[in-house]
Design a protein around this motif. Sequence first.
Motif, PDB file in Angstrom:
ATOM      1  N   MET A  79      33.824  45.967  57.029  1.00 18.81           N
ATOM      2  CA  MET A  79      32.458  46.434  56.392  1.00 18.81           C
ATOM      3  C   MET A  79      32.366  45.452  55.287  1.00 18.81           C
ATOM      4  N   THR A  80      31.016  45.308  55.272  1.00 21.54           N
ATOM      5  CA  THR A  80      30.504  44.184  54.281  1.00 21.54           C
ATOM      6  C   THR A  80      29.067  44.481  53.639  1.00 21.54           C
ATOM      7  N   ALA A  81      28.873  43.896  52.714  1.00 20.78           N
ATOM      8  CA  ALA A  81      27.198  44.167  52.019  1.00 20.78           C
ATOM      9  C   ALA A  81      26.448  42.729  52.318  1.00 20.78           C
ATOM     10  N   ALA A  82      25.269  42.945  52.139  1.00 19.07           N
ATOM     11  CA  ALA A  82      24.143  41.934  52.321  1.00 19.07           C
ATOM     12  C   ALA A  82      24.497  40.915  51.472  1.00 19.07           C
ATOM     13  N   LYS A  83      24.705  40.960  50.203  1.00 20.94           N
ATOM     14  CA  LYS A  83      25.137  39.821  49.293  1.00 20.94           C
ATOM     15  C   LYS A  83      26.448  39.063  49.477  1.00 20.94           C
ATOM     16  N   TYR A  84      27.371  39.899  50.401  1.00 18.90           N
ATOM     17  CA  TYR A  84      28.520  39.071  50.625  1.00 18.90           C
ATOM     18  C   TYR A  84      28.607  38.392  51.915  1.00 18.90           C
ATOM     19  N   VAL A  85      27.814  38.816  52.785  1.00 16.63           N
ATOM     20  CA  VAL A  85      27.519  38.802  54.358  1.00 16.63           C
ATOM     21  C   VAL A  85      27.679  37.098  54.409  1.00 16.63           C
ATOM     22  N   ASP A  86      27.205  35.955  53.935  1.00 10.95           N
ATOM     23  CA  ASP A  86      27.234  34.764  53.816  1.00 10.95           C
ATOM     24  C   ASP A  86      28.442  34.060  53.177  1.00 10.95           C
ATOM     25  N   THR A  87      28.995  34.946  52.410  1.00 11.56           N
ATOM     26  CA  THR A  87      30.021  34.277  51.424  1.00 11.56           C
ATOM     27  C   THR A  87      31.505  34.817  51.978  1.00 11.56           C
ATOM     28  N   ARG A  88      31.825  35.987  51.468  1.00 12.30           N
ATOM     29  CA  ARG A  88      33.186  36.592  51.960  1.00 12.30           C
ATOM     30  C   ARG A  88      33.197  36.703  53.278  1.00 12.30           C
ATOM     31  N   ALA A  89      32.288  37.508  54.016  1.00 15.14           N
ATOM     32  CA  ALA A  89      32.386  37.733  55.412  1.00 15.14           C
ATOM     33  C   ALA A  89      32.547  36.663  56.015  1.00 15.14           C
ATOM     34  N   TYR A  90      31.835  35.773  55.988  1.00 11.66           N
ATOM     35  CA  TYR A  90      31.560  34.589  56.850  1.00 11.66           C
ATOM     36  C   TYR A  90      33.010  33.806  56.645  1.00 11.66           C
ATOM     37  N   ASN A  91      33.704  33.695  55.256  1.00 12.71           N
ATOM     38  CA  ASN A  91      34.871  33.042  55.367  1.00 12.71           C
ATOM     39  C   ASN A  91      36.115  33.856  55.906  1.00 12.71           C
ATOM     40  N   VAL A  92      35.910  35.157  56.072  1.00  9.93           N
ATOM     41  CA  VAL A  92      36.930  36.127  56.972  1.00  9.93           C
ATOM     42  C   VAL A  92      36.684  35.666  58.308  1.00  9.93           C
ATOM     43  N   TRP A  93      35.227  35.287  58.835  1.00  8.20           N
ATOM     44  CA  TRP A  93      35.214  35.160  60.288  1.00  8.20           C
ATOM     45  C   TRP A  93      35.648  33.807  60.456  1.00  8.20           C
ATOM     46  N   LYS A  94      35.818  32.876  59.813  1.00  8.46           N
ATOM     47  CA  LYS A  94      36.013  31.526  59.925  1.00  8.46           C
ATOM     48  C   LYS A  94      37.788  31.232  59.603  1.00  8.46           C
ATOM     49  N   THR A  95      38.527  32.292  59.226  1.00  6.46           N
ATOM     50  CA  THR A  95      39.817  32.080  58.718  1.00  6.46           C
ATOM     51  C   THR A  95      40.507  32.963  59.706  1.00  6.46           C
ATOM     52  N   TRP A  96      41.047  34.080  59.205  1.00  4.26           N
ATOM     53  CA  TRP A  96      42.029  34.827  59.959  1.00  4.26           C
ATOM     54  C   TRP A  96      41.495  35.495  61.077  1.00  4.26           C
ATOM     55  N   ALA A  97      40.281  35.803  61.200  1.00  5.30           N
ATOM     56  CA  ALA A  97      39.249  36.650  62.009  1.00  5.30           C
ATOM     57  C   ALA A  97      39.544  35.647  63.584  1.00  5.30           C
ATOM     58  N   GLN A  98      39.889  34.411  63.308  1.00  5.26           N
ATOM     59  CA  GLN A  98      40.027  33.542  64.665  1.00  5.26           C
ATOM     60  C   GLN A  98      41.454  33.685  65.150  1.00  5.26           C
ATOM     61  N   HIS A  99      42.187  34.369  64.492  1.00  6.67           N
ATOM     62  CA  HIS A  99      43.520  34.677  65.116  1.00  6.67           C
ATOM     63  C   HIS A  99      44.159  35.972  65.481  1.00  6.67           C
ATOM     64  N   ILE A 100      43.123  36.915  65.302  1.00  7.31           N
ATOM     65  CA  ILE A 100      43.385  38.231  65.708  1.00  7.31           C
ATOM     66  C   ILE A 100      43.596  38.488  67.279  1.00  7.31           C
ATOM     67  N   PRO A 101      44.545  39.135  67.878  1.00 10.53           N
ATOM     68  CA  PRO A 101      44.583  39.264  69.160  1.00 10.53           C
ATOM     69  C   PRO A 101      43.892  40.594  69.607  1.00 10.53           C
ATOM     70  N   GLY A 102      42.729  40.368  69.660  1.00 12.69           N
ATOM     71  CA  GLY A 102      41.601  41.277  69.989  1.00 12.69           C
ATOM     72  C   GLY A 102      40.384  40.911  69.483  1.00 12.69           C
ATOM     73  N   LYS A 103      39.699  41.838  69.073  1.00  9.89           N
ATOM     74  CA  LYS A 103      38.056  41.498  68.536  1.00  9.89           C
ATOM     75  C   LYS A 103      37.962  41.825  67.169  1.00  9.89           C
ATOM     76  N   VAL A 104      37.086  41.009  66.588  1.00 13.92           N
ATOM     77  CA  VAL A 104      36.693  41.289  65.141  1.00 13.92           C
ATOM     78  C   VAL A 104      35.031  41.536  65.166  1.00 13.92           C
ATOM     79  N   LEU A 105      34.570  42.538  64.672  1.00 21.27           N
ATOM     80  CA  LEU A 105      33.188  42.989  64.341  1.00 21.27           C
ATOM     81  C   LEU A 105      32.928  43.160  62.840  1.00 21.27           C
ATOM     82  N   ILE A 106      31.775  42.711  62.557  1.00 22.26           N
ATOM     83  CA  ILE A 106      31.345  42.900  61.084  1.00 22.26           C
ATOM     84  C   ILE A 106      30.275  43.706  60.808  1.00 22.26           C
ATOM     85  N   PHE A 107      30.394  45.142  60.260  1.00 24.72           N
ATOM     86  CA  PHE A 107      29.398  45.913  60.018  1.00 24.72           C
ATOM     87  C   PHE A 107      28.579  45.785  58.720  1.00 24.72           C
TER      88      PHE A 107
END
Length: 726
Positions: A79-107
């Motif tokens: 869960m993220t907000a518009a002001k963090y979607v291109d900073t915090r959320a994107y860094n999450v997507w490019k780091t640990w989210a790539q190593h999850i044994p399943g799926k990652v969705l950002i709301f």
Amino acid sequence: MPGSKATFTIILGILFGFTVTHYLTAFKSLPTPITCGTEEQLVGSEDFDIISSRADADVFTRSQSLPGHRRGLILVAIMTAAKYVDTRAYNVWKTWAQHIPGKVLIFVAEGTESIHEDMPLIRLKGVDDTYPPQKKSFAMVKWLAENMADEYDWFLRADDDLYIRGEELAAFLRSVDSSKAHIIGQAGLGNSAEYGLLALGSTDNYCMGGPGIVMSRETLLKVSPHLESCLQHMLTSHEDVELGRCIRKHVGVACTWNYEMQKLFHNNQSAIKESYAKNMKELKDAITLHPIKDPAVMRKVHLRNREIKLREERAKRSLLSAELSTAKAQTLVRMTPNRTIDLTPWDYINNNKILFCTDRVNCPRHTVDLSIRTEMADTITQLFDEFNTNARQRGRVLQFQSLQYGYMRVEPTKGVDYVLDMLLWFKKFRPPNRTTISVRRHAYVQQTFGKLRSLAEGVFRSNMRANSTLIEDPTLHMIMPLRGRAAIFARFAQHLKSICARGGDDLAVSLTIVLYSSDDEMENRETIEMLRASSIPVSVIEMGDVAFSRGVALMRGAETLPANALLFFTDVDMLFTCDALKRIKSNTILNAQIYFPIVFSEFSHESWSENDKLLADAFHYGRGRGYFRHFGYGLAAMYKADLMDIGGFDTKIEGWGKEDVDLFEKAIKNGRLRVIRSPEPGLVHIYHPIHCDENMPTAQKDMCHGSKAASLASIDTLVEQIAQYT
């Protein structure tokens, strides 16, 4: 009593109808989630697909799973907000989210846009970024139940400041029965100010939302029909408290009370802004870490986690190799020296964590370097992991207490050796012999170097460059501020001309001069024309008669070059070899690595011995001639894109010094780029008297006086001078 029965039946029917009508109305009022596409695509009346506009997007369906369909392990909903979607959320997507044994969705809220098209955004219709985000949280959980419940066994609700270790999460969840109702995380009752005010029963709790909330599929399906009612009857403003209350009431399960969850789902409440920026000791035992507000720290934690995984895999490989090997048992005597000078001395570390060097005169006792502390902590952790492999089955465990003292040495061709004197806790926890005893033991540890891999650097380069559309410019662009000093500049120009003449086709150099007005400005311009006549590309940036600022000058020079340009910030007092410039090019990697060479700085020529004075070539090294300036950061090489990424030079600093230290600290804190420091024998700073303006700020003035004192003479020369007058 027939009439009474009829009346009762009528009343019961009315109540039933009212209840059904109210439920259907509440269900319709819950916001309808939509995906990251720009159009909603609803097909059919009961079973429908919601499809993302991305060409490679997955299809989410409410239809039942096909016979024989096997569900995935975990879906992580962030869960993220518009002001963090291109900073915090994107860094999450490019780091640990790539190593999850399943799926990652950002709301995100309805209407939220992102510049990153590769992120799997799910826009929740009718939801905004109002805080606290109760509506967004409940709408996200309902969307998961309606669209993904048949696809995964577990669902993790996370924030954009959470770090998740995917492999550890998978191992933990596979040990739990996913067919039962579970809600897993760190149990909370509220902080000290809220304790007793959250309307929790004596046996109630809630899973804290920060460290992450894990729900089994059974829990998700059972709570989903009641989310609208829970949302309309909240007792607090905390969405994690209310979600826990809703699950407790309608599913009948509470958050895990196990004390171990405080380590597995770790929440740092002491210093939120600095969480994990310097100390990551909790990472080894944790599944999740919270909070990590700074994207640079998120990348740093991810890098550290991958290092831990790499270390574990290397340890496994070493153990397997040892089982197959017929080599002799390891010993601390790994080489037999023929001469006393070949003996490798041990450095001593006392219990106050002070390191005493044994073989270096210019190495006074000092606090143990961070790299050594980190390696020793990892070594001790690995030791105790091995000690306690089967500890619980034996009913006893060893715990590290403190380090009494230690010795360490580096065998250049073998590895690192440690001798550690440690205090331990020896615990027996199986009744009736429960006991805790403090014991003292020695540990003899070897870290053996792995085999050289010739292609490692090439692989590293290709992997890092794959993340960028920029192509490295092969030219080394030297940027140099210049004010006056015509004779010194003429020496620099003549040297550069000779270097470029014998550099060959593989060394392309250009020079950008940021020129300030001065009394001998015309002489400098004549030297510039001489360089141009020798086919060296020279560009001049006119600064005029303004206050000198090295930071401003270097940034002005960098601004004139493209993003893929390799920049080398230098000074007019430097001499260099052709090999040094080639090493600068090879040690600087676009989007990956910055190089701060350690230059050899000459002492005042008046302090040289007669033998030193006879050596006219500057590229001779000796304790009497100069020293490698380990605390100098004025010379640096990096690509312009990386310079801008770390924030560039501080242009508010005027006069001499400090702008280089500021840039180095920015590069270290960035976390994404690797910083290389290495003594460079092909870079020599020719001595010149240093004038320190007494009107400079205190920090700059102290640095200037320190540099001036360090450059006067060697310690040996100063000792000889003192001896003459005592």
